[in-house]
Every structure is written in structure tokens, then in C-alpha cells.
Design a protein around this motif. Sequence first.
Motif, PDB file in Angstrom:
ATOM      1  N   MET A 144       0.826  -1.211   0.000  1.00  0.00           N
ATOM      2  CA  MET A 144       0.000   0.000   0.000  1.00  0.00           C
ATOM      3  C   MET A 144       0.858   1.258   0.000  1.00  0.00           C
ATOM      4  SD  MET A 144      -3.296  -1.012   2.376  1.00  0.00           S
ATOM      5  CE  MET A 144      -2.367  -1.309   3.849  1.00  0.00           C
ATOM      6  N   THR A 196       2.651   1.584  -3.397  1.00  0.00           N
ATOM      7  CA  THR A 196       1.703   1.944  -4.450  1.00  0.00           C
ATOM      8  C   THR A 196       1.392   3.433  -4.381  1.00  0.00           C
ATOM      9  OG1 THR A 196       0.747  -0.260  -4.413  1.00  0.00           O
ATOM     10  CG2 THR A 196      -0.585   1.466  -5.418  1.00  0.00           C
ATOM     11  N   MET A 216      -4.666  -3.835  -7.334  1.00  0.00           N
ATOM     12  CA  MET A 216      -4.740  -4.355  -5.974  1.00  0.00           C
ATOM     13  C   MET A 216      -4.791  -5.879  -5.956  1.00  0.00           C
ATOM     14  SD  MET A 216      -4.271  -3.396  -3.085  1.00  0.00           S
ATOM     15  CE  MET A 216      -4.675  -1.786  -2.522  1.00  0.00           C
TER      16      MET A 216
END
Length: 191
Positions: free
Chosen positions: A56, A59, A135
Motif C-alpha cells: 500500500m 503503491t 490491488m
Amino acid sequence: MNIASVIIYCFIVTFTPGPTNIVILSTVHNFGVKKALEYTYGATIAFGALLIISAMLNTALITVIPKILIVMQTIGSIYMLYLAYQIYKMDSSDSNGTKDGTFMSGFTMQFLNPKVVLFTMTVFPNFILPYYTSMSVLTISALVITIIGFLAFITWVLFGAIFKSFLQKHEKMVNVIMTLFLVYAAIMIWM
């Protein structure tokens, strides 16, 4: 994406001696396989959590600052070369044990283990995010890498129970082989 490089990197970093693996080995000898497995389960869950957090964060960084990729590749490569050097000069005879082999101690150790934290923060930007940002792919990647980590931990439990004297006898040769594989993975980041 060079899948061979990412798999080699994951296996080398997770299977080579580090704080978690050494504690697992020590726990087997001091408290038995059952306690080592309890510790391993905690370490595995924390490892997976760190991978998800890293995916996360990385990203977001890639989305916000696309130029950060080259910096992360450089940091990742330098870290892999550092690990290769550490593995090459490693002497496991001075490792310390743990007083307990609990799930919570295994879980906590992962968040304090610089090898694990740096690995989880470099694997995504160096091997996965240059090619995939969805994702679903990141989740599958985190799951696969967590499974590789779990296999590494279980392997150390088995090594502790079965092969300790053999590995100590051939420690330098094993370290040289792992070092060469890690240098290869660092080079493959740039190709």
C-alpha cells in the motif's frame, strides 16, 4: 517482470540466516519444535502484514511520485548487495537464543527485524510495481511472498531439528552460494 529474479530474491532473503531464522533455530533447540512452530506462526502473520503495508505504501509513492522508482530500485539493489556481504561474512556460532517461543514474540520480532522491514519495503518497488499496480496482483503477490516466508521459517524449524551439525560444518560454502544468488538478484533489478 522477471519472475525468476523475484522468486530467487524472496527465497534467498527469507531462507538465509537472519534474526527470525536464528531465533527459530535456537527455539527448536532450547524449547522444542512445538514452541518453535508457535513462534513461526506469529512471525508469518507479521511478515504478511508488513508485506501488505509495504504494498500500500509503495503503491501510493509510485502513484504520487513516479520518479521514486529509480530511487527504490537503487536502495533495493544496494540493500541486496549489503545482505550478500553480510551472508558471505556470517558466522552463526555467535547467535543468541530467546527466552520464549510464543506467537506474540514471533509476531513482534518481525516489526523490529531490520532484514524483514527492509525486504518488505524493497520487494514491491523493485520487482512488482514496475509492472503491476492493481490491488489484486499486489494482494496475490503479498500472499505468495508470505507463503515463501512461511516455508522458509518451517525449513528453519526442520533444519534446527535435523541438520544443525551438518550446516555448521559446511557453513562457509552455503554462505558463498547464497551470496552469489543474492548478487544475481540485485543485478537483475536493472535488466
